[in-house]
Design a protein around this motif. Structure first.
Motif, short mmCIF file in Angstrom:
data_model
loop_
_atom_site.label_atom_id
_atom_site.label_comp_id
_atom_site.label_asym_id
_atom_site.label_seq_id
_atom_site.Cartn_x
_atom_site.Cartn_y
_atom_site.Cartn_z
N LYS A 134 0.86 -1.18 0.00
CA LYS A 134 0.00 0.00 0.00
C LYS A 134 0.90 1.23 0.00
O LYS A 134 1.68 1.46 0.93
N ASP A 135 0.80 2.04 -1.06
CA ASP A 135 1.56 3.29 -1.18
C ASP A 135 0.62 4.47 -0.95
O ASP A 135 -0.44 4.55 -1.57
N LYS A 136 1.01 5.39 -0.08
CA LYS A 136 0.17 6.53 0.26
C LYS A 136 0.98 7.82 0.24
O LYS A 136 2.09 7.87 0.77
N ALA A 137 0.44 8.86 -0.41
CA ALA A 137 1.05 10.19 -0.42
C ALA A 137 0.26 11.06 0.57
O ALA A 137 -0.74 11.65 0.21
N PRO A 138 0.69 11.13 1.83
CA PRO A 138 -0.14 11.75 2.86
C PRO A 138 -0.08 13.27 2.92
O PRO A 138 -0.89 13.90 3.59
N ASN A 139 0.87 13.87 2.22
CA ASN A 139 1.09 15.31 2.34
C ASN A 139 0.50 16.06 1.15
O ASN A 139 -0.41 15.59 0.49
N VAL A 140 1.03 17.24 0.85
CA VAL A 140 0.48 18.09 -0.21
C VAL A 140 1.21 17.92 -1.53
O VAL A 140 0.97 18.66 -2.48
N ALA A 141 2.10 16.93 -1.62
CA ALA A 141 2.85 16.71 -2.86
C ALA A 141 2.63 15.29 -3.36
O ALA A 141 2.44 14.35 -2.58
N ASP A 142 2.62 15.14 -4.70
CA ASP A 142 2.53 13.81 -5.29
C ASP A 142 3.80 13.02 -4.95
O ASP A 142 4.85 13.60 -4.66
N ALA A 143 3.68 11.71 -4.99
CA ALA A 143 4.83 10.87 -4.66
C ALA A 143 4.82 9.60 -5.49
O ALA A 143 3.77 9.14 -5.94
N ALA A 144 6.00 9.04 -5.72
CA ALA A 144 6.14 7.79 -6.46
C ALA A 144 7.29 6.99 -5.88
O ALA A 144 8.24 7.55 -5.32
N GLU A 145 7.20 5.67 -6.02
CA GLU A 145 8.30 4.82 -5.57
C GLU A 145 9.54 5.06 -6.42
O GLU A 145 9.46 5.35 -7.61
N SER A 146 10.68 4.91 -5.79
CA SER A 146 11.95 5.00 -6.50
C SER A 146 12.14 3.74 -7.35
O SER A 146 11.80 2.63 -6.92
N ALA A 147 12.69 3.90 -8.53
CA ALA A 147 12.88 2.79 -9.47
C ALA A 147 14.34 2.32 -9.48
O ALA A 147 15.24 3.07 -9.10
N PRO A 148 14.58 1.08 -9.93
CA PRO A 148 15.96 0.57 -10.01
C PRO A 148 16.89 1.46 -10.83
O PRO A 148 18.08 1.56 -10.52
N ILE A 149 16.35 2.13 -11.86
CA ILE A 149 17.18 2.99 -12.69
C ILE A 149 17.76 4.16 -11.90
O ILE A 149 18.79 4.73 -12.24
N GLU A 150 17.10 4.50 -10.78
CA GLU A 150 17.58 5.57 -9.89
C GLU A 150 18.42 5.02 -8.74
O GLU A 150 18.83 5.75 -7.85
N GLY A 151 18.63 3.71 -8.75
CA GLY A 151 19.34 3.09 -7.64
C GLY A 151 18.42 2.69 -6.52
O GLY A 151 18.86 2.37 -5.42
N GLY A 152 17.11 2.72 -6.77
CA GLY A 152 16.13 2.39 -5.75
C GLY A 152 15.36 1.13 -6.07
O GLY A 152 15.83 0.25 -6.77
N GLY A 153 14.14 1.05 -5.53
CA GLY A 153 13.28 -0.09 -5.80
C GLY A 153 13.38 -1.20 -4.78
O GLY A 153 13.89 -1.01 -3.67
N TRP A 154 12.89 -2.40 -5.17
CA TRP A 154 12.68 -3.52 -4.26
C TRP A 154 13.61 -4.69 -4.55
O TRP A 154 13.91 -4.98 -5.71
#
Length: 242
Positions: A134-154
């Motif tokens: 479950k991904d939630k953007a609780p504040n006033v800005a949009d949000a997205a998961e970090s991707a492997p291309i950015e050095g992030g992800g799962w």
């Protein structure tokens, strides 16, 4: 009263000795040691309690004082938390869908199933580990998961130490109905997504790792048995002819 044979020390000399010791780092020294190299330290010009402070600025100036990851997670967090535990992360700077996404993102893996076949796909290693998030953007800005291309992800770290990436081998096409969200999460909303890993039977019960847009890592210990509140809905979402 000074007894015979005791040394006489004037008040002026005593004061001079105290001042000298203080100036040389003695008992009265109040000088603060410099911050350790590589650690963030609060800036005098930044109010770390200001709720309008951006997450990137907060991490830069305030993280060393308060910790990261909402509940103390982050790069130094090596103890996996249980399935169902929410962490507060920093969104991707450059989301894969091209939209904005650098706001705060709450991430919660909630349910896991293990299947020998899923949605017409057979795993190369014998088993799929499928997890709802479950991904939630609780504040006033949009949000997205970090991707492997950015050095992030799962990643899935198996008990034997092997690191497996999300969607590796035959796990890339597991998209259960009702859990097919992803991409940018609009401010104030939440969405489901699923992770799928192609693992062996011996690799059940691994550690799930997520790396966010600020290169902070978060860990969850996955159970060896299926569990979670979305278990029935997730299995139903994978039924049907494909």
């Amino acid at each position: 009263m000074i007894r015979r044979g005791e040394p006489r020390v004037s008040v002026a000399v005593t004061a001079l000795l105290v001042a000298t010791l203080t100036g040389c780092g003695g008992a009265g020294d109040k000088t603060e040691e410099p911050a350790a190299k590589g650690k963030a330290s609060p800036s005098a010009s930044v109010d770390c309690t200001d709720q309008s402070l951006g997450q990137a600025e907060w991490l830069k100036h305030c993280a060393d004082e308060a910790g990261t990851g909402g509940d103390g997670g982050g790069q130094q967090d090596q103890t996996p938390r249980p399935l169902g535990k929410t962490v507060e992360t920093v969104g991707a700077e450059s989301p894969a869908d091209g939209g904005p996404g650098g706001g705060g993102l709450e991430v919660t893996p909630t349910t896991i199933v293990y299947q020998e076949e899923a949605m017409g796909n057979t795993p190369l290693n014998g088993l799929f580990a499928i997890i709802t998030v479950k991904d939630k953007a609780p504040n006033v800005a949009d949000a997205a998961e970090s991707a492997p291309i950015e050095g992030g992800g799962w990643q899935w770290i198996a008990p034997d130490g092997q690191a497996l990436s999300e969607g590796e081998n035959e796990a890339s096409s597991i998209t259960p109905n009702g859990f097919t969200g992803g991409g940018t999460i609009k401010a104030g909303t939440w969405a489901w997504r699923t992770l799928a890993f192609d693992i062996t039977e011996a690799q059940k019960g691994g550690v799930l790792i997520y790396t966010d847009g600020a290169a902070q890592t978060y860990r969850w210990q996955m159970p060896k048995a299926e569990q979670g509140p979305e278990l029935a809905a997730l299995k139903k979402g994978m039924e049907g002819e494909y």
